[in-house]
Design a protein around this motif. Structure first.
Motif, mmCIF file in Angstrom:
data_model
loop_
_atom_site.group_PDB
_atom_site.id
_atom_site.type_symbol
_atom_site.label_atom_id
_atom_site.label_comp_id
_atom_site.label_asym_id
_atom_site.label_seq_id
_atom_site.Cartn_x
_atom_site.Cartn_y
_atom_site.Cartn_z
ATOM 1 N N PRO A 1 44.775 -75.695 21.532
ATOM 2 C CA PRO A 1 44.858 -75.384 22.961
ATOM 3 C C PRO A 1 46.274 -75.536 23.518
ATOM 4 C CG PRO A 1 43.978 -77.568 22.677
ATOM 5 C CD PRO A 1 44.152 -76.991 21.296
ATOM 6 N N VAL A 2 47.214 -75.970 22.691
ATOM 7 C CA VAL A 2 48.579 -76.207 23.152
ATOM 8 C C VAL A 2 49.258 -74.874 23.449
ATOM 9 C CG1 VAL A 2 50.813 -77.174 22.489
ATOM 10 C CG2 VAL A 2 48.725 -78.338 21.831
ATOM 11 N N ARG B 1 46.497 -70.085 37.079
ATOM 12 C CA ARG B 1 45.554 -69.749 36.002
ATOM 13 C C ARG B 1 45.548 -70.822 34.923
ATOM 14 N NH1 ARG B 1 40.905 -68.111 34.747
ATOM 15 N NH2 ARG B 1 40.764 -66.991 32.810
ATOM 16 N N VAL B 2 46.711 -71.377 34.600
ATOM 17 C CA VAL B 2 46.784 -72.466 33.618
ATOM 18 C C VAL B 2 45.999 -73.668 34.120
ATOM 19 C CG1 VAL B 2 48.369 -74.138 32.561
ATOM 20 C CG2 VAL B 2 48.935 -71.721 32.554
ATOM 21 N N ILE B 3 46.092 -73.957 35.414
ATOM 22 C CA ILE B 3 45.352 -75.087 35.988
ATOM 23 C C ILE B 3 43.849 -74.848 35.898
ATOM 24 C CG2 ILE B 3 44.896 -76.328 38.139
ATOM 25 C CD1 ILE B 3 47.866 -75.791 38.841
ATOM 26 N N ALA C 1 53.389 -78.678 29.836
ATOM 27 C CA ALA C 1 53.455 -79.884 30.663
ATOM 28 C C ALA C 1 52.542 -79.753 31.872
ATOM 29 C CB ALA C 1 54.897 -80.148 31.100
ATOM 30 N N LEU C 2 52.459 -78.549 32.445
ATOM 31 C CA LEU C 2 51.542 -78.298 33.563
ATOM 32 C C LEU C 2 50.099 -78.434 33.106
ATOM 33 C CD1 LEU C 2 51.044 -77.341 36.494
ATOM 34 C CD2 LEU C 2 51.068 -75.021 35.587
ATOM 35 N N ARG C 3 49.776 -77.916 31.925
ATOM 36 C CA ARG C 3 48.409 -78.019 31.402
ATOM 37 C C ARG C 3 48.026 -79.478 31.171
ATOM 38 N NH1 ARG C 3 45.323 -78.802 26.962
ATOM 39 N NH2 ARG C 3 47.113 -79.466 25.775
ATOM 40 N N ARG C 4 48.958 -80.253 30.607
ATOM 41 C CA ARG C 4 48.678 -81.669 30.355
ATOM 42 C C ARG C 4 48.454 -82.430 31.665
ATOM 43 N NH1 ARG C 4 49.779 -83.145 25.141
ATOM 44 N NH2 ARG C 4 50.233 -85.308 25.666
#
Length: 143
Positions: free
Chosen positions: A82-83, A48-50, A91-94
């Motif tokens: 959005p952080v 979901r984060v991706i 780190a996954l989002r970045r």
């Protein structure tokens, strides 16, 4: 994959059946090989984060500055950040934001940052492959 025990057939095939090699004690029961259970590289929250990172722009990777009182007076309150609060998910989002924008040509710093946050190579590869599958195919105009 099966294990074949050739120790029982070897003494009958060799001319010297009573050598020191076959005098060793053989195990009575050989345990079959059991493969470890396969674990999915990414769970539902991480996927979901991706998917949410698809809408984020590259500017969300830059550190945010606080607006001055005059800018808040003219432009209004600052939009929410959005952080993510979880460092590992951030780190996954970045990584996902950079993968959505750069595709398979990610900078080495993005991979290093993800490894530093605790993601292993299999999980990073799963993220990049998932994004590659979700992106629409590139259409080229005839030249």
């Amino acid at each position: 994959m099966a294990f074949v025990n050739f120790a029982d057939a070897a003494p009958a095939a060799l001319p010297i059946a009573h050598s020191a090699i076959f005098a060793m004690r053989r195990p009575e029961a050989v345990e079959p090989y059991v493969a470890p259970p396969q674990v999915a590289p990414l769970d539902a929250l991480e996927r979901r984060v991706i998917e949410l990172a698809r809408g984020d722009g590259m500017e969300t990777l830059n550190p945010r500055r606080k607006r001055s009182w005059l800018a808040r007076l003219i432009l209004g309150p600052q939009a929410p950040s959005p952080v993510l609060a979880n460092e590992r998910l951030e780190a996954l989002r970045r990584l996902a934001v950079q993968a959505w924008h750069h595709g398979y040509t990610l900078p080495a710093s993005a991979l290093h940052e993800a490894r530093k946050a605790g993601w292993d190579e299999r999980q990073i590869g799963a993220v990049i492959d998932m994004i590659g599958r979700l992106q629409p195919p590139v259409r080229r105009l005839a030249a």
